[in-house]
Motif scaffolding. Structure first.
Motif, short mmCIF file in Angstrom:
data_model
loop_
_atom_site.label_atom_id
_atom_site.label_comp_id
_atom_site.label_asym_id
_atom_site.label_seq_id
_atom_site.Cartn_x
_atom_site.Cartn_y
_atom_site.Cartn_z
N UNK A 146 53.66 83.31 98.84
CA UNK A 146 54.57 84.44 98.80
C UNK A 146 55.94 83.92 98.37
N UNK A 147 56.43 84.39 97.24
CA UNK A 147 57.69 83.90 96.69
C UNK A 147 58.89 84.55 97.36
N UNK A 148 58.93 85.88 97.38
CA UNK A 148 60.08 86.58 97.93
C UNK A 148 59.80 88.07 97.94
N UNK A 154 64.62 82.83 90.21
CA UNK A 154 64.12 84.08 90.78
C UNK A 154 64.02 84.00 92.30
N UNK A 155 63.74 82.83 92.84
CA UNK A 155 63.55 82.69 94.29
C UNK A 155 64.86 82.59 95.05
N UNK A 156 66.00 82.50 94.38
CA UNK A 156 67.27 82.41 95.07
C UNK A 156 67.59 83.70 95.83
N UNK A 157 68.45 83.55 96.86
CA UNK A 157 68.80 84.72 97.68
C UNK A 157 69.49 85.80 96.85
N UNK A 158 70.40 85.39 95.99
CA UNK A 158 71.11 86.34 95.13
C UNK A 158 70.52 86.27 93.72
N UNK A 181 46.30 81.39 87.25
CA UNK A 181 46.73 82.01 88.48
C UNK A 181 47.18 83.44 88.21
N UNK A 182 47.26 84.21 89.29
CA UNK A 182 47.63 85.62 89.22
C UNK A 182 49.04 85.81 89.76
N UNK A 183 49.80 86.66 89.08
CA UNK A 183 51.10 87.09 89.56
C UNK A 183 50.92 88.51 90.12
N UNK A 184 51.14 88.65 91.42
CA UNK A 184 50.85 89.90 92.11
C UNK A 184 52.12 90.53 92.67
N UNK A 185 52.14 91.85 92.67
CA UNK A 185 53.21 92.64 93.29
C UNK A 185 52.57 93.40 94.44
N UNK A 186 53.01 93.11 95.66
CA UNK A 186 52.38 93.68 96.85
C UNK A 186 53.45 94.27 97.77
N UNK A 187 53.63 95.58 97.70
CA UNK A 187 54.59 96.28 98.57
C UNK A 187 55.98 95.67 98.48
N UNK A 188 56.40 95.32 97.28
CA UNK A 188 57.72 94.74 97.07
C UNK A 188 57.77 93.24 97.18
N UNK A 189 56.67 92.59 97.60
CA UNK A 189 56.61 91.13 97.69
C UNK A 189 55.97 90.57 96.42
N UNK A 190 56.51 89.47 95.93
CA UNK A 190 55.97 88.81 94.75
C UNK A 190 55.13 87.61 95.21
N UNK A 191 53.87 87.58 94.79
CA UNK A 191 52.90 86.61 95.28
C UNK A 191 52.24 85.92 94.10
N UNK A 192 51.90 84.63 94.29
CA UNK A 192 51.13 83.87 93.31
C UNK A 192 49.79 83.50 93.95
N UNK A 193 48.70 83.84 93.27
CA UNK A 193 47.36 83.44 93.70
C UNK A 193 46.84 82.38 92.74
#
Length: 386
Positions: free
Chosen positions: A127-129, A169-173, A363-375
């Motif tokens: 889970x990236x962010x 992309x993973x930074x807070x701002x 790998x898959x780039x997923x969007x899950x309820x506003x969360x960005x995930x890598x599978x």
């Protein structure tokens, strides 16, 4: 006499200052004593609180370990008792899916690469962010020479975020690090795709949506040059009466996908409102090269992607639970449904709004309820047994 009175007032003033200083010192001493007493009373309580926190932390770690073991046991049981492939009986009797579709070319697809892999399992999840709303898309360009990350938030928007690299992309701002690319028309749904330096997306054609006639339930595909920020080509998708292909993703009408073979489109029509359709597109001209009726049901489908010419459809439930690849369709005919693996995705937040496969990274780039995930995916040869 005058000198005597002045001397008396000076002595009285000195005594007043001294008394006030003495009072201040006395108050300071009392406050210091009270602070020491308060500190002495709090220290034992802080020690108790620290011990309780450590106990709670240990208990939480123990519970987390139990949950992980339970997840592994559930995965094992589901592997030993896999769900049946989504192939309906009446389709087997009539010779397979798609025999009744008008004007569809259901011939087997001739592979242009030597890609012969299929999914074995979803190996890991990261889970990236959390960025944006519940529905959106994030991806890389599988043909690009840079590590840029493209983020398209929302189902009706006209501005994409572009980040120089994943770390930005993973930074807070994160939004401050992104450039913004505005497209001339709002996209529809979460079926967009970045491929070869272009953004492919669907829009409503000019006119009143749903107004009847030729414009009813049709979509226009747009090919947008990301560097020049111009529309290079457009084409009305050659299917009438489009409906959302995924029963759990009502805003998406065409889902574009890319794999080792090129560009694909997943869609559904009113002609057969129970199953998904697949089309192979020419990325240069947006022409439709081949089309297939698949045996994969629309009901409870939430997303899909293509790998080596094989469509994988991910299913879920209402309310959202664990997602699973429960139907596959190989356009080349190499992988039969009975030999395809049907893996679960690790548990996460809700349901997938989009899934984008990157053939370079597998790998898959997923969007899950506003969360960005890598599978990360584990692959095997299509000819190998499950």
């Amino acid at each position: 006499v005058t000198q005597w009175h002045c001397s008396q007032r000076t002595r009285a003033g000195g005594r007043g200052v001294g008394e006030r200083l003495a009072q201040c010192q006395d108050q300071s001493s009392r406050h210091a004593a009270e602070l020491r007493d308060f500190k002495n009373k709090m220290l034992p309580l802080l020690e108790v609180a620290e011990k309780e926190r450590e106990a709670l932390r240990t208990e939480a770690d123990t519970i987390s370990g139990r949950v992980d073991r339970l997840e592994r046991e559930v995965d094992y049981l589901e592997t030993q008792n896999p769900a049946l492939p989504c192939v309906e009986f009446d389709e087997k009797v009539t010779g397979g899916p798609g025999t009744k579709g008008k004007g569809r070319r259901n011939e087997k697809y001739d592979m242009v690469t030597d890609c012969g892999y299929t999914i074995s399992q979803v190996r890991s999840m990261k889970i990236l962010k959390r960025f944006g709303g519940p529905a959106g898309l994030w991806t890389k360009d599988p043909l690009g020479q840079t590590e840029k990350i493209y983020v398209l938030d929302g189902t009706q928007n006209d501005t994409a975020f572009v980040f120089p690299r994943l770390r930005d992309f993973t930074l807070a701002m994160a939004a401050r690090k992104a450039s913004r690319v505005r497209v001339p028309f709002p996209w529809v749904g979460t079926g967009q795709l970045v491929y070869g330096g272009f953004l492919y997306f669907a829009r409503r054609p000019p006119g009143r949506p749903g107004g009847g006639g030729e414009l009813e339930n049709t979509l226009q595909l747009i090919k947008f040059h990301l560097a020049n920020r111009t529309v290079v080509d457009s084409s009305v998708f050659p299917a009438e009466g489009l409906i959302p292909p995924y029963g759990l993703t009502a805003d998406t009408y065409i889902d574009l996908a890319a794999d080792e073979e090129g560009l694909w489109a997943v869609y559904a029509t009113r002609e057969d409102d129970r199953h998904l359709c697949l089309a192979k597109l020419d990325p240069q001209t947006l022409d439709t090269e081949q089309q297939w009726d698949t045996p994969c049901p629309r009901e409870n489908a939430e997303a899909a992607f293509v790998i080596c010419g094989t469509l994988y459809v991910v299913y879920n439930t209402r309310p959202a639970s664990r997602a699973r690849i429960q139907c596959s369709f190989d356009a080349s005919g190499t992988l039969t449904p009975e030999r395809a693996a049907l893996p679960y995705f690790p548990r996460r937040y809700g349901a997938h709004a989009s899934l984008r496969y990157n053939p370079r990274e597998r790998q898959l780039y997923a969007w899950d309820d506003g969360y960005q995930i890598v599978y990360k995916l584990e692959m095997r040869k299509k000819e190998e047994e499950v």
